[in-house]
Design a protein around this motif. Structure first.
Motif, PDB file in Angstrom:
ATOM      1  N   GLY A 156       0.814  -1.218   0.000  1.00  0.00           N
ATOM      2  CA  GLY A 156       0.000   0.000   0.000  1.00  0.00           C
ATOM      3  C   GLY A 156       0.848   1.269   0.000  1.00  0.00           C
ATOM      4  N   GLN A 157       2.064   1.189   0.528  1.00  0.00           N
ATOM      5  CA  GLN A 157       2.927   2.362   0.562  1.00  0.00           C
ATOM      6  C   GLN A 157       3.305   2.784  -0.857  1.00  0.00           C
ATOM      7  OE1 GLN A 157       4.162   4.119   3.469  1.00  0.00           O
ATOM      8  NE2 GLN A 157       2.408   3.043   4.301  1.00  0.00           N
TER       9      GLN A 157
ATOM     10  N   GLY B 121       0.113   4.128  -2.520  1.00  0.00           N
ATOM     11  CA  GLY B 121      -0.188   5.475  -2.026  1.00  0.00           C
ATOM     12  C   GLY B 121       0.688   6.503  -2.717  1.00  0.00           C
TER      13      GLY B 121
ATOM     14  N   SER C 259      -0.211   6.764  -6.489  1.00  0.00           N
ATOM     15  CA  SER C 259      -1.543   7.322  -6.742  1.00  0.00           C
ATOM     16  C   SER C 259      -1.539   8.847  -6.785  1.00  0.00           C
ATOM     17  CB  SER C 259      -2.551   6.831  -5.697  1.00  0.00           C
ATOM     18  OG  SER C 259      -2.348   7.504  -4.474  1.00  0.00           O
ATOM     19  N   ILE C 260      -0.518   9.508  -6.230  1.00  0.00           N
ATOM     20  CA  ILE C 260      -0.490  10.974  -6.372  1.00  0.00           C
ATOM     21  C   ILE C 260       0.461  11.399  -7.491  1.00  0.00           C
ATOM     22  CG2 ILE C 260      -1.187  11.516  -4.005  1.00  0.00           C
ATOM     23  CD1 ILE C 260       1.801  12.228  -3.527  1.00  0.00           C
ATOM     24  N   GLY C 261       0.893  10.431  -8.295  1.00  0.00           N
ATOM     25  CA  GLY C 261       1.661  10.790  -9.489  1.00  0.00           C
ATOM     26  C   GLY C 261       3.169  10.712  -9.330  1.00  0.00           C
ATOM     27  N   MET C 262       3.644  10.166  -8.198  1.00  0.00           N
ATOM     28  CA  MET C 262       5.096   9.988  -8.057  1.00  0.00           C
ATOM     29  C   MET C 262       5.572   8.927  -9.047  1.00  0.00           C
ATOM     30  SD  MET C 262       6.359   9.886  -4.156  1.00  0.00           S
ATOM     31  CE  MET C 262       5.230  10.458  -2.923  1.00  0.00           C
TER      32      MET C 262
ATOM     33  N   GLN D 283      10.890   8.034  -7.638  1.00  0.00           N
ATOM     34  CA  GLN D 283      10.544   8.947  -6.537  1.00  0.00           C
ATOM     35  C   GLN D 283       9.933   8.187  -5.375  1.00  0.00           C
ATOM     36  OE1 GLN D 283       7.991  11.638  -8.748  1.00  0.00           O
ATOM     37  NE2 GLN D 283       9.523  13.275  -8.707  1.00  0.00           N
TER      38      GLN D 283
ATOM     39  N   ILE E 152       9.690   6.974  -0.130  1.00  0.00           N
ATOM     40  CA  ILE E 152       8.773   6.214   0.726  1.00  0.00           C
ATOM     41  C   ILE E 152       9.310   4.817   1.058  1.00  0.00           C
ATOM     42  CG2 ILE E 152       6.390   5.405   0.974  1.00  0.00           C
ATOM     43  CD1 ILE E 152       6.726   8.480   0.691  1.00  0.00           C
TER      44      ILE E 152
ATOM     45  N   GLN F 258      11.832   3.281   4.720  1.00  0.00           N
ATOM     46  CA  GLN F 258      11.192   2.285   5.592  1.00  0.00           C
ATOM     47  C   GLN F 258      11.931   0.953   5.546  1.00  0.00           C
ATOM     48  OE1 GLN F 258       6.795   2.213   5.550  1.00  0.00           O
ATOM     49  NE2 GLN F 258       6.903   3.990   4.221  1.00  0.00           N
TER      50      GLN F 258
ATOM     51  N   MET G 237      -6.768   9.303  -5.243  1.00  0.00           N
ATOM     52  CA  MET G 237      -7.315   8.013  -4.812  1.00  0.00           C
ATOM     53  C   MET G 237      -7.226   7.929  -3.293  1.00  0.00           C
ATOM     54  SD  MET G 237      -7.666   4.627  -6.431  1.00  0.00           S
ATOM     55  CE  MET G 237      -8.024   3.052  -5.700  1.00  0.00           C
TER      56      MET G 237
ATOM     57  N   PHE H 237      -7.722   5.135  -0.256  1.00  0.00           N
ATOM     58  CA  PHE H 237      -7.732   3.679  -0.125  1.00  0.00           C
ATOM     59  C   PHE H 237      -8.444   3.216   1.145  1.00  0.00           C
ATOM     60  CE2 PHE H 237      -4.001   4.934  -2.520  1.00  0.00           C
ATOM     61  CZ  PHE H 237      -3.961   4.024  -3.562  1.00  0.00           C
TER      62      PHE H 237
ATOM     63  N   ASN I 244      -3.111   3.964   3.460  1.00  0.00           N
ATOM     64  CA  ASN I 244      -1.810   4.012   2.777  1.00  0.00           C
ATOM     65  C   ASN I 244      -1.089   5.341   2.951  1.00  0.00           C
ATOM     66  OD1 ASN I 244      -2.680   1.535   1.979  1.00  0.00           O
ATOM     67  ND2 ASN I 244      -2.720   1.952  -0.202  1.00  0.00           N
ATOM     68  N   LEU I 245      -1.174   5.920   4.155  1.00  0.00           N
ATOM     69  CA  LEU I 245      -0.363   7.109   4.434  1.00  0.00           C
ATOM     70  C   LEU I 245       1.095   6.688   4.507  1.00  0.00           C
ATOM     71  CD1 LEU I 245      -2.447   8.952   7.180  1.00  0.00           C
ATOM     72  CD2 LEU I 245      -2.317   9.462   4.738  1.00  0.00           C
ATOM     73  N   TYR I 246       2.013   7.615   4.185  1.00  0.00           N
ATOM     74  CA  TYR I 246       3.435   7.287   4.219  1.00  0.00           C
ATOM     75  C   TYR I 246       3.894   7.186   5.677  1.00  0.00           C
ATOM     76  CZ  TYR I 246       2.472   9.376  -0.280  1.00  0.00           C
ATOM     77  OH  TYR I 246       1.886   9.697  -1.475  1.00  0.00           O
ATOM     78  N   ALA I 247       4.265   5.976   6.082  1.00  0.00           N
ATOM     79  CA  ALA I 247       4.570   5.714   7.486  1.00  0.00           C
ATOM     80  C   ALA I 247       5.811   6.469   7.961  1.00  0.00           C
ATOM     81  CB  ALA I 247       4.756   4.214   7.705  1.00  0.00           C
ATOM     82  N   ASN I 248       6.693   6.823   7.019  1.00  0.00           N
ATOM     83  CA  ASN I 248       7.941   7.495   7.412  1.00  0.00           C
ATOM     84  C   ASN I 248       7.842   9.019   7.344  1.00  0.00           C
ATOM     85  OD1 ASN I 248       7.700   7.171   4.582  1.00  0.00           O
ATOM     86  ND2 ASN I 248       9.854   7.689   4.323  1.00  0.00           N
ATOM     87  N   LYS I 249       6.641   9.546   7.075  1.00  0.00           N
ATOM     88  CA  LYS I 249       6.470  11.002   6.986  1.00  0.00           C
ATOM     89  C   LYS I 249       5.384  11.425   7.977  1.00  0.00           C
ATOM     90  CE  LYS I 249       8.812  11.347   2.954  1.00  0.00           C
ATOM     91  NZ  LYS I 249      10.079  12.051   2.829  1.00  0.00           N
TER      92      LYS I 249
ATOM     93  N   LEU J 222       3.947  16.394   0.286  1.00  0.00           N
ATOM     94  CA  LEU J 222       4.918  15.686  -0.566  1.00  0.00           C
ATOM     95  C   LEU J 222       4.529  15.717  -2.050  1.00  0.00           C
ATOM     96  CD1 LEU J 222       7.562  14.117  -0.422  1.00  0.00           C
ATOM     97  CD2 LEU J 222       6.242  12.015  -0.272  1.00  0.00           C
ATOM     98  N   GLY J 223       3.274  15.452  -2.342  1.00  0.00           N
ATOM     99  CA  GLY J 223       2.820  15.433  -3.742  1.00  0.00           C
ATOM    100  C   GLY J 223       3.017  16.782  -4.436  1.00  0.00           C
TER     101      GLY J 223
ATOM    102  N   LEU K 178       6.894  17.529  -4.642  1.00  0.00           N
ATOM    103  CA  LEU K 178       7.763  16.658  -5.446  1.00  0.00           C
ATOM    104  C   LEU K 178       7.230  16.487  -6.869  1.00  0.00           C
ATOM    105  CD1 LEU K 178      10.255  14.896  -4.651  1.00  0.00           C
ATOM    106  CD2 LEU K 178       8.690  12.976  -4.528  1.00  0.00           C
ATOM    107  N   VAL K 179       5.914  16.314  -6.974  1.00  0.00           N
ATOM    108  CA  VAL K 179       5.338  15.987  -8.279  1.00  0.00           C
ATOM    109  C   VAL K 179       4.965  17.259  -9.042  1.00  0.00           C
ATOM    110  CG1 VAL K 179       3.490  14.749  -9.459  1.00  0.00           C
ATOM    111  CG2 VAL K 179       4.501  13.793  -7.385  1.00  0.00           C
TER     112      VAL K 179
ATOM    113  N   ARG L  98      -4.495  14.663   1.685  1.00  0.00           N
ATOM    114  CA  ARG L  98      -3.353  14.414   0.803  1.00  0.00           C
ATOM    115  C   ARG L  98      -3.796  14.395  -0.663  1.00  0.00           C
ATOM    116  NH1 ARG L  98      -0.248   8.677   1.152  1.00  0.00           N
ATOM    117  NH2 ARG L  98      -2.261   7.865   0.459  1.00  0.00           N
TER     118      ARG L  98
ATOM    119  N   MET M 291      -3.358  17.807  -4.210  1.00  0.00           N
ATOM    120  CA  MET M 291      -2.927  17.763  -5.611  1.00  0.00           C
ATOM    121  C   MET M 291      -3.894  18.530  -6.522  1.00  0.00           C
ATOM    122  SD  MET M 291      -0.094  16.052  -5.776  1.00  0.00           S
ATOM    123  CE  MET M 291       0.061  15.561  -7.500  1.00  0.00           C
TER     124      MET M 291
END
Lengths: 214, 245
Positions: free
Chosen positions: A114-115, A118, A121-124, A128, A133, A137, B83, B85, B89-94, B102-103, B106-107, B151, B155
């Motif tokens: 899922g990481q 996730g 899904s935002i276009g990374m 990237q 991400i 981890q 999307m 979920f 599916n949040l980024y566990a390290n942020k 981040l989006g 970075l994007v 999140r 975007m």
């Protein structure tokens, strides 16, 4: 025993230096090459996955001594002249890289799928998402098993003794053969290896506490 | 003006056909709710829209891009289609703020200060401005899902897909998430929502789609009638089950 230590102090110290140098070079090299093959093994491209898989399976299923001797005997004869230290360090590097590839691959795969979704899904882009991400981890997951690999690497560097690599084990062998004090000599050699590996052990434990629980 | 168009879309996983001849059009600003038993292909349909799954045959147009065309840049689609979920599916390290920024950083490569201000406003909108420095693991499921929605909104997408956004939540957490979703719908966002929340489907949705066995069996704008007096036999059976359990 004390006399063995004082009489051969220079040889032992030089052996320790060679062991340390081979270990550091092989550690850095195997970490880079191992990570590259781990990335190939999880790549979206099938050809890369197959190459990665073959490398890992071939290398990790051949004894370290055989790989090292291959570099010591075959490479100088057909390709380029290299000394025992170089052949031993390369053998150690290649051998360890297969285990590091498996460790890093398992770490990356342990990050929930899922990481990646996730992130995508935002276009990374794939790169990237990996960098931002997945790697951070996976890094935490991988520290404890990587520590094991590093300690094994330092101990496995004793393979250099078989190819005249001037390492600690090689000097120990020479001293034992000239003084006939086999027991005392190898006891000293063992303690010197501990002096190298114990701080490494503690360093890995420290990193584990600092990063894994954070 | 249509945002999403499925024309005769089929999707196979190996030999298993997950989507069978799907035809569906979602207009801009529409809120479409998809319901159906598990394994009916709802999630697959949603995941195809932002390219997490590729369709096997047919035509799928999203925001004027052809998704079946190999030359289409999926990352460009995903920038425009958010999307949310089931498992957040949040980024566990942020931390929470970084998850939202981040989006755009970075994007979209936008100005950092501006992005952070917008992110804080979005967190305020979902009622979590005080959690900006927390990590996902420290939040409840409902809070994590609201961060995930923020999140997605950061975007500035043209549409947001929701894949069972409340199915993994404790009952008392569901209301907060649905409130946020309703707010977004009222602001005119195009939404496709896979859910079993009938209240949401009735009061917020403009249209209901019922799926079973990879096929769309019902596609109706009369949401209340669909629930109160379903005509299609399979839909009737399904609704009686979820109401009388």
């Amino acid at each position: 025993m004390w006399s063995i230590l004082t009489n051969n102090w220079n040889a032992l110290l030089s052996g320790l230096g060679y062991t340390l140098a081979a270990s550091i070079l092989a550690l850095i090299g195997s970490l880079i090459i191992g990570t590259l093959f781990a990335l190939m093994e999880i790549s979206p491209f099938k050809a890369l996955r197959i190459i990665g898989r073959i490398y890992v399976e071939v290398v990790r299923n051949i004894p370290l001594l055989v790989i090292t001797l291959a570099f010591y005997v075959i490479v100088p004869r057909f390709i380029i002249k290299i000394d025992g230290f170089t052949a031993g360090t390369i053998g150690l590097l290649i051998y360890t890289s297969a285990f590091i590839a498996e460790t890093v691959r398992a770490g990356i795969e342990a990050v929930p799928s899922g990481q990646m979704e996730g992130a995508r899904s935002i276009g990374m882009s794939y790169t990237q998402a990996m960098r931002q991400i997945i790697f951070p981890q996976a890094f935490k997951i991988v520290i404890p098993p990587l520590g094991n690999q590093f300690i094994n690497l330092v101990k496995n560097s004793s393979v250099l003794a078989f190819v005249a690599g001037f390492d600690l084990m090689y000097q120990g062998k020479l001293i034992a053969a000239t003084t006939f004090s086999t027991f005392d000599t190898y006891l000293i050699v063992g303690v010197l290896y501990l002096i190298l590996t114990m701080p490494l052990s503690y360093l890995m434990r420290y990193l584990e506490k600092k990063w894994v629980t954070a | 003006m249509s945002m999403i168009e499925f024309h005769d879309v089929n999707k196979y996983f190996g030999k298993f056909q997950a989507l069978k001849n799907i035809n569906l059009t979602v207009d801009r600003g529409e809120v479409v709710t998809i319901i159906g038993p598990s394994g009916s292909g709802k999630s697959t349909l949603l995941r195809c829209i932002n390219g997490l799954e590729r369709i096997t045959s047919g035509q799928l147009i999203v925001n004027d891009f052809d998704l079946a065309d190999k030359k289409t840049d999926m990352n460009r689609i995903r920038k425009n289609v958010g999307m949310v979920f089931q498992h957040f599916n949040l980024y566990a390290n942020k931390n929470v703020l970084q998850n939202v920024t981040l989006g755009p950083d970075l994007v979209l490569k936008r100005d950092k200060a501006e992005v952070e201000q917008e992110a804080r406003d979005l967190l305020k909108m979902v009622g979590l401005e005080s959690k900006a420095d927390s990590f996902p693991g420290e939040l409840s499921g409902g809070q994590q899902q609201r961060v995930a929605i923020a999140r997605s909104l950061a975007m500035k997408p043209k549409a947001i897909l929701f894949d069972e956004p409340t199915s993994a939540l404790d009952p008392e957490m569901i209301g907060d998430v649905l409130d946020v979703m309703q707010k977004i719908a009222e602001n005119g966002m195009t939404m496709v929502v896979v859910t079993h929340e009938m209240g949401f489907a009735r009061h917020v949705g403009n249209r209901i789609v019922f799926m079973d066995d990879g096929k769309i069996l019902v596609d109706s704008s009369n949401v209340n009638q669909f629930f109160d007096d379903p005509q299609e036999p399979r839909a009737k059976e399904f609704i009686s089950k979820i109401i009388n359990h």
